[in-house]
Design an enzyme around this catalytic site. Structure first.
Site, PDB file in Angstrom:
ATOM      1  N   HIS A  62       0.900  -1.364  -0.016  1.00  0.00           N
ATOM      2  CA  HIS A  62      -0.117   0.073  -0.010  1.00  0.00           C
ATOM      3  C   HIS A  62       1.054   1.232  -0.084  1.00  0.00           C
ATOM      4  O   HIS A  62       2.064   0.980   0.125  1.00  0.00           O
ATOM      5  CB  HIS A  62      -1.033  -0.007   1.028  1.00  0.00           C
ATOM      6  CG  HIS A  62      -0.165   0.102   2.563  1.00  0.00           C
ATOM      7  ND1 HIS A  62       0.507  -0.841   2.929  1.00  0.00           N
ATOM      8  CD2 HIS A  62      -0.397   0.973   3.337  1.00  0.00           C
ATOM      9  CE1 HIS A  62       0.823  -0.609   4.148  1.00  0.00           C
ATOM     10  NE2 HIS A  62       0.270   0.681   4.389  1.00  0.00           N
ATOM     11  N   HIS A  64       1.632   3.663   1.864  1.00  0.00           N
ATOM     12  CA  HIS A  64       2.022   4.382   3.116  1.00  0.00           C
ATOM     13  C   HIS A  64       3.742   4.414   3.149  1.00  0.00           C
ATOM     14  O   HIS A  64       4.143   3.445   2.554  1.00  0.00           O
ATOM     15  CB  HIS A  64       1.653   3.593   4.437  1.00  0.00           C
ATOM     16  CG  HIS A  64       0.335   4.106   5.058  1.00  0.00           C
ATOM     17  ND1 HIS A  64      -0.442   3.264   5.725  1.00  0.00           N
ATOM     18  CD2 HIS A  64      -0.301   4.945   4.501  1.00  0.00           C
ATOM     19  CE1 HIS A  64      -1.506   4.131   6.007  1.00  0.00           C
ATOM     20  NE2 HIS A  64      -1.635   5.155   5.247  1.00  0.00           N
ATOM     21  N   ASP A  66       6.172   4.158   4.854  1.00  0.00           N
ATOM     22  CA  ASP A  66       7.282   3.121   5.597  1.00  0.00           C
ATOM     23  C   ASP A  66       7.321   1.736   4.635  1.00  0.00           C
ATOM     24  O   ASP A  66       8.039   0.919   4.858  1.00  0.00           O
ATOM     25  CB  ASP A  66       6.437   2.638   7.061  1.00  0.00           C
ATOM     26  CG  ASP A  66       5.141   2.196   7.011  1.00  0.00           C
ATOM     27  OD1 ASP A  66       4.206   2.825   6.333  1.00  0.00           O
ATOM     28  OD2 ASP A  66       4.888   1.362   8.014  1.00  0.00           O
ATOM     29  N   HIS A  67       6.376   1.593   3.613  1.00  0.00           N
ATOM     30  CA  HIS A  67       6.293   0.212   3.039  1.00  0.00           C
ATOM     31  C   HIS A  67       6.916   0.603   1.455  1.00  0.00           C
ATOM     32  O   HIS A  67       7.324  -0.126   0.524  1.00  0.00           O
ATOM     33  CB  HIS A  67       4.735  -0.105   2.716  1.00  0.00           C
ATOM     34  CG  HIS A  67       4.417  -0.700   4.060  1.00  0.00           C
ATOM     35  ND1 HIS A  67       4.560  -1.970   4.231  1.00  0.00           N
ATOM     36  CD2 HIS A  67       3.948   0.189   5.072  1.00  0.00           C
ATOM     37  CE1 HIS A  67       3.821  -1.991   5.588  1.00  0.00           C
ATOM     38  NE2 HIS A  67       3.624  -0.867   6.088  1.00  0.00           N
ATOM     39  N   HIS A 139      -7.336  -1.880   6.108  1.00  0.00           N
ATOM     40  CA  HIS A 139      -6.441  -1.008   6.750  1.00  0.00           C
ATOM     41  C   HIS A 139      -7.083   0.614   6.509  1.00  0.00           C
ATOM     42  O   HIS A 139      -8.095   0.593   5.939  1.00  0.00           O
ATOM     43  CB  HIS A 139      -4.970  -1.029   5.920  1.00  0.00           C
ATOM     44  CG  HIS A 139      -3.855  -0.244   6.541  1.00  0.00           C
ATOM     45  ND1 HIS A 139      -3.774  -0.179   7.996  1.00  0.00           N
ATOM     46  CD2 HIS A 139      -2.866   0.326   6.013  1.00  0.00           C
ATOM     47  CE1 HIS A 139      -2.570   0.641   8.227  1.00  0.00           C
ATOM     48  NE2 HIS A 139      -2.036   0.901   6.993  1.00  0.00           N
ATOM     49  N   ASP A 209      -0.367  -3.833   5.825  1.00  0.00           N
ATOM     50  CA  ASP A 209      -0.894  -3.664   7.336  1.00  0.00           C
ATOM     51  C   ASP A 209      -2.282  -4.156   7.388  1.00  0.00           C
ATOM     52  O   ASP A 209      -2.881  -3.572   6.510  1.00  0.00           O
ATOM     53  CB  ASP A 209      -0.665  -2.222   7.752  1.00  0.00           C
ATOM     54  CG  ASP A 209       0.692  -1.906   7.723  1.00  0.00           C
ATOM     55  OD1 ASP A 209       1.686  -2.565   7.418  1.00  0.00           O
ATOM     56  OD2 ASP A 209       1.059  -0.552   7.801  1.00  0.00           O
ATOM     57  N   HIS A 267       5.927  -6.576  11.431  1.00  0.00           N
ATOM     58  CA  HIS A 267       5.529  -5.054  11.204  1.00  0.00           C
ATOM     59  C   HIS A 267       5.274  -4.574  13.145  1.00  0.00           C
ATOM     60  O   HIS A 267       4.280  -4.359  13.527  1.00  0.00           O
ATOM     61  CB  HIS A 267       4.295  -4.871  10.553  1.00  0.00           C
ATOM     62  CG  HIS A 267       3.913  -3.223  10.298  1.00  0.00           C
ATOM     63  ND1 HIS A 267       3.448  -2.503  11.294  1.00  0.00           N
ATOM     64  CD2 HIS A 267       4.157  -2.592   9.131  1.00  0.00           C
ATOM     65  CE1 HIS A 267       3.305  -1.355  10.688  1.00  0.00           C
ATOM     66  NE2 HIS A 267       3.677  -1.364   9.420  1.00  0.00           N
TER      67      HIS A 267
HETATM   68 ZN   LIG Z   1       2.936   0.182   7.957  1.00  0.00          ZN
HETATM   69 ZN   LIG Z   2      -0.063   1.397   6.780  1.00  0.00          ZN
END
Ligand SMILES: [Zn+2]
Ligand SMILES: [Zn+2]
Length: 304
Positions: A62, A64, A66-67, A139, A209, A267
């Site tokens: 996705h 976001h 952090d990914h 999510h 997530d 995670h």
């Molecule tokens: Zn994440």
């Molecule tokens: Zn996320």
């Protein structure tokens, strides 16, 4: 063909002293499949000696940061280090725009063909030897969980039995592995007398997530390894609800429901210096649980 999983980064949202941002590398023989590419993934990728010019596919769950903030750096460095082979990237809506926007401004690659494909739930890759399937996780924004599943291989061939049945060596032996029977003179010999039942392949599900949900449980059905969001322990379960994540207990409930063989907690929130309580809580429900750590490698076999 051997299959292994190396956890390149196992933290979530922000990195900690102990955990890099999320990224999981599946190695199948010489081929690489990378799931998510958190910032710093390229360095872990080098440490894992993954190889810069192998057949490779990257799957982003996705949009976001952090990914996927590690993706531009990874693509840039691969070009710098001499990659020439095509690279394929799969992800939800927005991934193509992300890659092309960064490239428009920074010009981070030029050496190798790059294909970016926006995908939805269903079959994402259908390779002759394996399939990658996606399902919608639960999510705050659209997020895909992925399952890597090898196709069944033909059963074991028994050469002694083939000789005993006086089947001449050569094309007929090959045919036994694909056809239901072969003819030798006026005899009709069923293949099952010489070839065992088809052997199931390895299945690995990557689900971050996400809140615990039926779509993920269904996707993960009978996985040899389920890598599941396990951001919090039960004392922080409200946080898991508020931010669209799971506790380790919820991850273990999905493992039971999906009848998986092994669960890896993944995670992990940066608030845990010691994440052992997450493991203890999960194991109360699903015994075969491990706590993922950066650069840990797990071999996944298909002997069931
Ligand atoms: Zn994440
Ligand atoms: Zn996320």
């Amino acid at each position: 063909m051997s299959v292994s999983v190396t956890f390149l980064g196992t933290g979530g949202s922000v990195p900690s002293k102990f955990r890099a941002l999320p990224s999981v590398l599946i190695r199948r023989g010489p081929e690489l499949l990378l799931f998510d590419c958190g910032e710093g993934t390229q360095r872990q990728f080098l440490q894992a000696k993954a190889g810069i010019n192998r057949k490779m596919r990257i799957f982003i769950s996705h949009m976001h940061g952090d990914h996927l903030f590690g993706l531009p750096g990874m693509l840039h460095s691969l070009a710098f280090m001499g990659r020439t082979r095509e690279l394929q990237i799969y992800g939800p809506r927005g991934i193509a725009d992300f890659v092309s926007s960064v490239n428009r401004v920074v010009k981070f690659y030029s050496q190798y063909p790059l294909k970016v494909k926006e995908v939805r739930a269903g079959s994402v890759v259908n390779d002759p030897e394996y399939e990658v399937l996606a399902a919608h996780a639960t999510h705050g924004i659209p997020c895909l969980a992925y399952a890597f599943e090898e196709k069944p291989r033909p059963g074991k061939f028994n050469p002694a039995m083939a000789k005993k049945l006086e089947i001449p060596e050569g094309p007929l032996w090959k045919k036994l592995q694909t056809a239901r029977y072969v003819r030798v003179g006026n005899r009709r010999i069923p293949s099952r007398l010489v070839v065992g039942a088809p052997r199931a392949g390895v299945k690995i599900t990557y689900a971050v997530d996400t809140r615990p949900c039926s779509r993920v449980a269904k996707l993960a059905q009978n996985s040899d390894l389920l890598i599941h969001d396990s951001s919090f322990d039960t004392s922080a379960s409200q946080k898991a609800v508020d931010y669209g994540h799971s506790t380790s207990t919820e991850a273990s409930q999905i493992a039971v429901r999906s009848k998986v063989r092994k669960l890896a907690l993944f995670h992990i929130s940066a608030m845990y210096e010691d994440a052992n309580p997450l493991l203890v809580q999960a194991r109360r429900i699903f015994r075969n649980t491990i706590l993922s750590k950066d650069m840990m490698t797990v071999h996944v076999s298909r002997d069931r």
